[in-house]
Scaffold this motif. Structure first.
Motif, PDB file in Angstrom:
ATOM      1  N   ALA A   5     103.379  51.085   6.287  1.00  0.00           N
ATOM      2  CA  ALA A   5     103.369  50.390   7.726  1.00  0.00           C
ATOM      3  C   ALA A   5     102.262  51.112   8.454  1.00  0.00           C
ATOM      4  CB  ALA A   5     104.945  51.249   8.264  1.00  0.00           C
ATOM      5  N   THR A   6     101.608  52.119   8.051  1.00  0.00           N
ATOM      6  CA  THR A   6     100.615  52.630   8.835  1.00  0.00           C
ATOM      7  C   THR A   6      99.353  51.731   8.571  1.00  0.00           C
ATOM      8  OG1 THR A   6     101.234  54.922   8.852  1.00  0.00           O
ATOM      9  CG2 THR A   6      98.957  54.543   9.272  1.00  0.00           C
ATOM     10  N   ARG A   7      99.384  51.140   7.259  1.00  0.00           N
ATOM     11  CA  ARG A   7      98.231  50.526   6.801  1.00  0.00           C
ATOM     12  C   ARG A   7      98.103  49.113   7.717  1.00  0.00           C
ATOM     13  NH1 ARG A   7      99.242  52.275   1.801  1.00  0.00           N
ATOM     14  NH2 ARG A   7     100.281  50.484   1.214  1.00  0.00           N
ATOM     15  N   VAL A   8      99.424  48.420   7.660  1.00  0.00           N
ATOM     16  CA  VAL A   8      99.759  47.054   8.389  1.00  0.00           C
ATOM     17  C   VAL A   8      99.317  47.236   9.851  1.00  0.00           C
ATOM     18  CG1 VAL A   8     101.374  45.655   9.004  1.00  0.00           C
ATOM     19  CG2 VAL A   8     101.247  46.370   6.613  1.00  0.00           C
ATOM     20  N   ALA A   9      99.942  48.124  10.610  1.00  0.00           N
ATOM     21  CA  ALA A   9      99.923  48.546  12.009  1.00  0.00           C
ATOM     22  C   ALA A   9      98.549  48.704  12.329  1.00  0.00           C
ATOM     23  CB  ALA A   9     100.410  49.348  12.490  1.00  0.00           C
ATOM     24  N   LYS A  10      97.685  49.581  11.638  1.00  0.00           N
ATOM     25  CA  LYS A  10      96.166  49.862  11.834  1.00  0.00           C
ATOM     26  C   LYS A  10      95.282  48.629  11.875  1.00  0.00           C
ATOM     27  CE  LYS A  10      92.755  53.004  10.319  1.00  0.00           C
ATOM     28  NZ  LYS A  10      92.324  54.187   9.357  1.00  0.00           N
ATOM     29  N   THR A  11      95.728  47.859  10.635  1.00  0.00           N
ATOM     30  CA  THR A  11      94.983  46.595  10.504  1.00  0.00           C
ATOM     31  C   THR A  11      95.057  45.497  11.582  1.00  0.00           C
ATOM     32  OG1 THR A  11      95.087  46.664   7.959  1.00  0.00           O
ATOM     33  CG2 THR A  11      94.670  44.482   8.954  1.00  0.00           C
ATOM     34  N   GLU A  12      96.140  45.735  12.304  1.00  0.00           N
ATOM     35  CA  GLU A  12      96.539  44.570  13.206  1.00  0.00           C
ATOM     36  C   GLU A  12      96.095  44.943  14.706  1.00  0.00           C
ATOM     37  OE1 GLU A  12      97.227  41.567  12.553  1.00  0.00           O
ATOM     38  OE2 GLU A  12      97.700  41.780  10.385  1.00  0.00           O
ATOM     39  N   LEU A  13      96.224  46.318  14.758  1.00  0.00           N
ATOM     40  CA  LEU A  13      95.955  46.945  16.183  1.00  0.00           C
ATOM     41  C   LEU A  13      94.807  47.544  16.487  1.00  0.00           C
ATOM     42  CD1 LEU A  13      99.736  48.211  16.803  1.00  0.00           C
ATOM     43  CD2 LEU A  13      98.606  45.829  17.519  1.00  0.00           C
ATOM     44  N   ALA A  16      91.653  45.357  17.726  1.00  0.00           N
ATOM     45  CA  ALA A  16      92.019  44.370  18.573  1.00  0.00           C
ATOM     46  C   ALA A  16      92.639  45.046  19.807  1.00  0.00           C
ATOM     47  CB  ALA A  16      93.073  43.352  17.927  1.00  0.00           C
ATOM     48  N   LEU A  17      93.434  45.982  19.575  1.00  0.00           N
ATOM     49  CA  LEU A  17      93.998  46.671  20.733  1.00  0.00           C
ATOM     50  C   LEU A  17      94.032  48.193  20.435  1.00  0.00           C
ATOM     51  CD1 LEU A  17      97.185  44.228  20.755  1.00  0.00           C
ATOM     52  CD2 LEU A  17      95.073  44.231  22.373  1.00  0.00           C
ATOM     53  N   PRO A  18      93.084  48.810  20.901  1.00  0.00           N
ATOM     54  CA  PRO A  18      92.735  50.348  20.557  1.00  0.00           C
ATOM     55  C   PRO A  18      93.911  51.051  21.308  1.00  0.00           C
ATOM     56  CG  PRO A  18      90.818  49.419  21.680  1.00  0.00           C
ATOM     57  CD  PRO A  18      91.666  48.237  21.298  1.00  0.00           C
ATOM     58  N   GLY A  55     103.731  43.217  17.018  1.00  0.00           N
ATOM     59  CA  GLY A  55     103.591  41.885  17.574  1.00  0.00           C
ATOM     60  C   GLY A  55     102.695  41.502  18.587  1.00  0.00           C
ATOM     61  N   TYR A  56     102.083  42.761  19.253  1.00  0.00           N
ATOM     62  CA  TYR A  56     101.090  42.299  20.460  1.00  0.00           C
ATOM     63  C   TYR A  56      99.907  41.946  19.925  1.00  0.00           C
ATOM     64  CZ  TYR A  56     103.600  44.786  24.264  1.00  0.00           C
ATOM     65  OH  TYR A  56     104.405  45.284  25.232  1.00  0.00           O
ATOM     66  N   ALA A  57      99.601  42.019  18.574  1.00  0.00           N
ATOM     67  CA  ALA A  57      98.359  41.679  17.790  1.00  0.00           C
ATOM     68  C   ALA A  57      97.928  40.257  18.159  1.00  0.00           C
ATOM     69  CB  ALA A  57      98.513  41.990  16.185  1.00  0.00           C
ATOM     70  N   PRO A  58      96.935  39.879  18.419  1.00  0.00           N
ATOM     71  CA  PRO A  58      96.469  38.690  18.961  1.00  0.00           C
ATOM     72  C   PRO A  58      96.750  37.524  18.187  1.00  0.00           C
ATOM     73  CG  PRO A  58      94.800  40.284  19.822  1.00  0.00           C
ATOM     74  CD  PRO A  58      95.709  40.804  18.829  1.00  0.00           C
ATOM     75  N   ARG A  59      96.646  37.844  16.805  1.00  0.00           N
ATOM     76  CA  ARG A  59      96.944  36.867  15.817  1.00  0.00           C
ATOM     77  C   ARG A  59      98.355  36.529  15.388  1.00  0.00           C
ATOM     78  NH1 ARG A  59      97.801  37.018  10.366  1.00  0.00           N
ATOM     79  NH2 ARG A  59      98.609  38.866   9.608  1.00  0.00           N
ATOM     80  N   LEU A  60      99.256  37.588  15.956  1.00  0.00           N
ATOM     81  CA  LEU A  60     100.616  37.481  15.607  1.00  0.00           C
ATOM     82  C   LEU A  60     101.510  36.797  16.842  1.00  0.00           C
ATOM     83  CD1 LEU A  60     100.983  40.674  13.803  1.00  0.00           C
ATOM     84  CD2 LEU A  60     100.553  38.469  12.887  1.00  0.00           C
ATOM     85  N   ALA A  61     100.825  36.788  18.121  1.00  0.00           N
ATOM     86  CA  ALA A  61     101.453  36.716  19.462  1.00  0.00           C
ATOM     87  C   ALA A  61     101.706  35.242  19.491  1.00  0.00           C
ATOM     88  CB  ALA A  61     100.624  37.326  20.627  1.00  0.00           C
ATOM     89  N   THR A  62     102.630  34.640  18.932  1.00  0.00           N
ATOM     90  CA  THR A  62     102.974  33.000  19.088  1.00  0.00           C
ATOM     91  C   THR A  62     103.881  32.828  20.222  1.00  0.00           C
ATOM     92  OG1 THR A  62     104.878  33.352  17.422  1.00  0.00           O
ATOM     93  CG2 THR A  62     102.538  32.816  16.393  1.00  0.00           C
ATOM     94  N   PRO A  67     108.547  41.890  20.479  1.00  0.00           N
ATOM     95  CA  PRO A  67     109.602  42.315  19.572  1.00  0.00           C
ATOM     96  C   PRO A  67     109.844  41.223  18.507  1.00  0.00           C
ATOM     97  CG  PRO A  67     110.146  43.064  21.450  1.00  0.00           C
ATOM     98  CD  PRO A  67     108.812  42.242  21.687  1.00  0.00           C
ATOM     99  N   LEU A  68     110.136  39.993  18.958  1.00  0.00           N
ATOM    100  CA  LEU A  68     110.403  38.798  17.948  1.00  0.00           C
ATOM    101  C   LEU A  68     108.956  38.500  17.149  1.00  0.00           C
ATOM    102  CD1 LEU A  68     112.296  36.730  17.436  1.00  0.00           C
ATOM    103  CD2 LEU A  68     111.286  35.178  19.422  1.00  0.00           C
ATOM    104  N   ASP A  69     107.859  38.399  18.068  1.00  0.00           N
ATOM    105  CA  ASP A  69     106.636  38.059  16.907  1.00  0.00           C
ATOM    106  C   ASP A  69     106.485  38.990  16.042  1.00  0.00           C
ATOM    107  OD1 ASP A  69     106.188  35.799  18.704  1.00  0.00           O
ATOM    108  OD2 ASP A  69     104.822  36.590  19.957  1.00  0.00           O
ATOM    109  N   GLY A  70     106.524  40.372  16.295  1.00  0.00           N
ATOM    110  CA  GLY A  70     106.348  41.524  15.258  1.00  0.00           C
ATOM    111  C   GLY A  70     107.361  41.148  14.244  1.00  0.00           C
ATOM    112  N   ALA A  71     108.855  41.178  14.496  1.00  0.00           N
ATOM    113  CA  ALA A  71     109.891  41.020  13.532  1.00  0.00           C
ATOM    114  C   ALA A  71     109.467  39.957  12.522  1.00  0.00           C
ATOM    115  CB  ALA A  71     110.957  41.008  14.119  1.00  0.00           C
TER     116      ALA A  71
END
Length: 183
Positions: A5-13, A16-18, A55-62, A67-71
Motif C-alpha cells: 500500500a505504501t509503494r502504491v500510494a507513494k508512486t501515485e501521490l 504529483a501531490l506532495p 484517487g486524487y492522483a491526476p491519472r486516476l481522477a476519472t 473515493p470512487l476513483d481510488g476504489a
C-alpha cells in the motif's frame, strides 16, 4: 499489505501531490497507533489509511470523486482485497458526498459499506484528525479547515457540514475504545 500500500500510494501521490502525500503519511501513522483496538485488522486499517486518498492522483481522477476513483483503481489495476477497496471507497462518510455529487447509487452498488463499525470509524478517525500537512488535529478543527479550504457552499463544504455530526461521533467512539484498551 502495508508495504505494498505504501509503494502504491507513494508512486501515485508523492511527486504529483506532495501535500496530499504528507496527509497520507500522517493518516497512516495515526492508523498504526490504533492497532491495539483492531487486532487482526490492524494492517488492513493501515493499508486503507495509506490508500484512502489515492484517487486524487491526476491519472486516476476519472469521476473527480476520489473515493470512487481510488476504489476502482485498487480493484481494477491491482485486484485488491475487497475489504480494503470498500474501505477506501467509503472512507470518511463518502456516501454523503457521493449523494451531493449524484454518485451515491453507483458507489453503493460497486462498493457496499462494510458492516464493521469499529474498522470504518477508525479510518474516519485517522483521516479526520490529521491535517493536510500530516499533523495531528481535532476533528472539529479538521472540519473547519475543510470548509474554509473548499467554501461552505461547495459540494465538499455542504457534504462535510452534513457529515460533521457523524464524524464527531465516530471520533468520540474511537477515542472511547482507545481509552478502554490497556496500552
Amino acid at each position: 499489505m502495508v508495504d505494498w500500500a505504501t509503494r502504491v500510494a507513494k508512486t501515485e501521490l508523492q511527486s504529483a501531490l506532495p501535500r496530499r502525500w504528507a496527509h497520507t503519511i500522517g493518516v497512516a501513522r495515526r492508523a498504526a497507533d490504533l492497532g491495539r483496538i483492531l487486532g487482526e485488522d490492524a494492517d488492513l486499517l493501515v493499508a486503507a489509511a495509506t490508500l484512502h486518498d489515492v484517487g486524487y492522483a491526476p491519472r486516476l481522477a476519472t469521476t473527480g470523486f476520489h473515493p470512487l476513483d481510488g476504489a476502482r483503481f485498487l480493484r481494477d489495476e491491482h485486484g485488491s482485497d475487497e475489504r480494503l477497496v470498500r474501505l477506501v471507497g467509503n472512507h470518511s462518510f463518502a456516501l454523503l458526498e457521493a449523494e451531493e455529487r449524484g454518485l451515491r447509487e453507483g458507489l453503493e452498488a460497486e462498493f457496499p459499506l462494510l458492516e464493521e463499525p469499529l474498522l470504518v470509524e477508525a479510518l474516519v478517525y485517522c483521516d479526520m484528525t490529521t491535517t493536510p500537512d500530516g499533523e495531528s488535529t481535532t476533528a472539529r478543527e479538521r472540519v473547519a479547515e475543510i470548509v474554509g479550504r473548499y467554501g461552505a457552499d461547495s459540494v465538499v463544504g455542504r457534504f462535510i457540514r452534513r457529515a460533521s455530526p457523524e464524524i464527531f461521533a465516530a471520533v468520540e467512539r474511537v477515542d472511547a475504545a482507545l481509552a478502554a484498551q490497556p496500552r
